[in-house]
Design a protein around this motif. Structure first.
Motif, PDB file in Angstrom:
ATOM      1  N   GLN A   1       9.611  48.150  45.851  1.00  0.00           N
ATOM      2  CA  GLN A   1       8.826  49.514  46.243  1.00  0.00           C
ATOM      3  C   GLN A   1       8.904  50.421  44.531  1.00  0.00           C
ATOM      4  O   GLN A   1       9.712  50.102  44.178  1.00  0.00           O
ATOM      5  CB  GLN A   1      10.875  50.469  46.784  1.00  0.00           C
TER       6      GLN A   1
ATOM      7  N   SER B   1       4.032  56.019  46.106  1.00  0.00           N
ATOM      8  CA  SER B   1       4.576  55.261  46.125  1.00  0.00           C
ATOM      9  C   SER B   1       3.792  54.507  47.653  1.00  0.00           C
ATOM     10  O   SER B   1       2.640  54.340  48.851  1.00  0.00           O
ATOM     11  CB  SER B   1       5.749  55.243  46.786  1.00  0.00           C
TER      12      SER B   1
ATOM     13  N   ARG C   1      11.121  53.277  38.296  1.00  0.00           N
ATOM     14  CA  ARG C   1       9.602  53.864  39.110  1.00  0.00           C
ATOM     15  C   ARG C   1       9.894  52.492  40.405  1.00  0.00           C
ATOM     16  O   ARG C   1      10.077  53.254  42.056  1.00  0.00           O
ATOM     17  CB  ARG C   1       8.250  53.474  38.154  1.00  0.00           C
TER      18      ARG C   1
ATOM     19  N   ASN D   1       7.266  54.169  43.073  1.00  0.00           N
ATOM     20  CA  ASN D   1       7.056  55.133  42.509  1.00  0.00           C
ATOM     21  C   ASN D   1       6.679  55.672  41.563  1.00  0.00           C
ATOM     22  O   ASN D   1       6.510  55.189  41.178  1.00  0.00           O
ATOM     23  CB  ASN D   1       9.059  55.631  42.929  1.00  0.00           C
ATOM     24  N   SER D   2       6.341  56.860  42.105  1.00  0.00           N
ATOM     25  CA  SER D   2       5.395  57.380  40.747  1.00  0.00           C
ATOM     26  C   SER D   2       4.197  57.290  40.259  1.00  0.00           C
ATOM     27  O   SER D   2       4.036  56.442  38.979  1.00  0.00           O
ATOM     28  CB  SER D   2       6.501  58.143  39.411  1.00  0.00           C
ATOM     29  N   LEU D   3       3.405  56.283  40.849  1.00  0.00           N
ATOM     30  CA  LEU D   3       2.184  55.171  40.648  1.00  0.00           C
ATOM     31  C   LEU D   3       1.403  55.810  39.485  1.00  0.00           C
ATOM     32  O   LEU D   3       0.925  57.152  39.910  1.00  0.00           O
ATOM     33  CB  LEU D   3       2.011  54.457  41.942  1.00  0.00           C
TER      34      LEU D   3
ATOM     35  N   ARG E   1       5.471  50.314  49.623  1.00  0.00           N
ATOM     36  CA  ARG E   1       6.096  49.109  49.600  1.00  0.00           C
ATOM     37  C   ARG E   1       5.852  48.010  50.102  1.00  0.00           C
ATOM     38  O   ARG E   1       5.055  47.418  50.808  1.00  0.00           O
ATOM     39  CB  ARG E   1       7.425  49.341  50.672  1.00  0.00           C
TER      40      ARG E   1
END
Length: 120
Positions: free
Chosen positions: A81, A17, A66, A83-85, A19
């Motif tokens: 934000q 993750s 995501r 996530n789960s890149l 940001r």
């Protein structure tokens, strides 16, 4: 003069993750929509996510579920934000904002870009 300053990019492993933040400053009367775009090598710049002044959001199909876009109107800041890149998320990410100056003039402003690299 208005500036958009981005921060938060970097190198992350797949599944990780990050940001991103983008703060607008200068002679701002108000800010309409804000958004994040990205551009990968050899590809066109594409919209990732956008948010209106009222909080309505829009996402590219490739990031739905995501990524989450949000904003703090008191700080003139927009966040992304992520996530789960995935490796395919690797790109330079640009902040964009439609800003009203001098009460009546609307302009689109861009940040300088921040590199996001997803790799093991």
């Amino acid at each position: 003069q208005v500036q958009l300053v981005e921060s938060g990019g970097g190198l992350v492993q797949p599944g990780g993750s990050l940001r991103l933040s983008c703060a607008a400053s200068g002679s701002i009367f108000s800010i309409n929509a804000m958004g994040w775009y990205r551009q990968a090598p050899g590809k066109q710049r594409e919209l990732v996510a956008a948010i209106t002044s009222g909080g309505s959001t829009n996402y590219a199909d490739s990031v739905k579920g995501r990524f989450t876009i949000s904003r703090d109107n008191a700080k003139n800041t927009v966040y992304l934000q992520m996530n789960s890149l995935k490796p395919e998320d690797t790109a330079v990410y640009y902040c964009n904002a439609n800003i009203v100056v001098a009460m009546i003039y609307e302009y689109d402003y861009w940040g300088q870009g921040t590199q996001v690299t997803v790799s093991s």
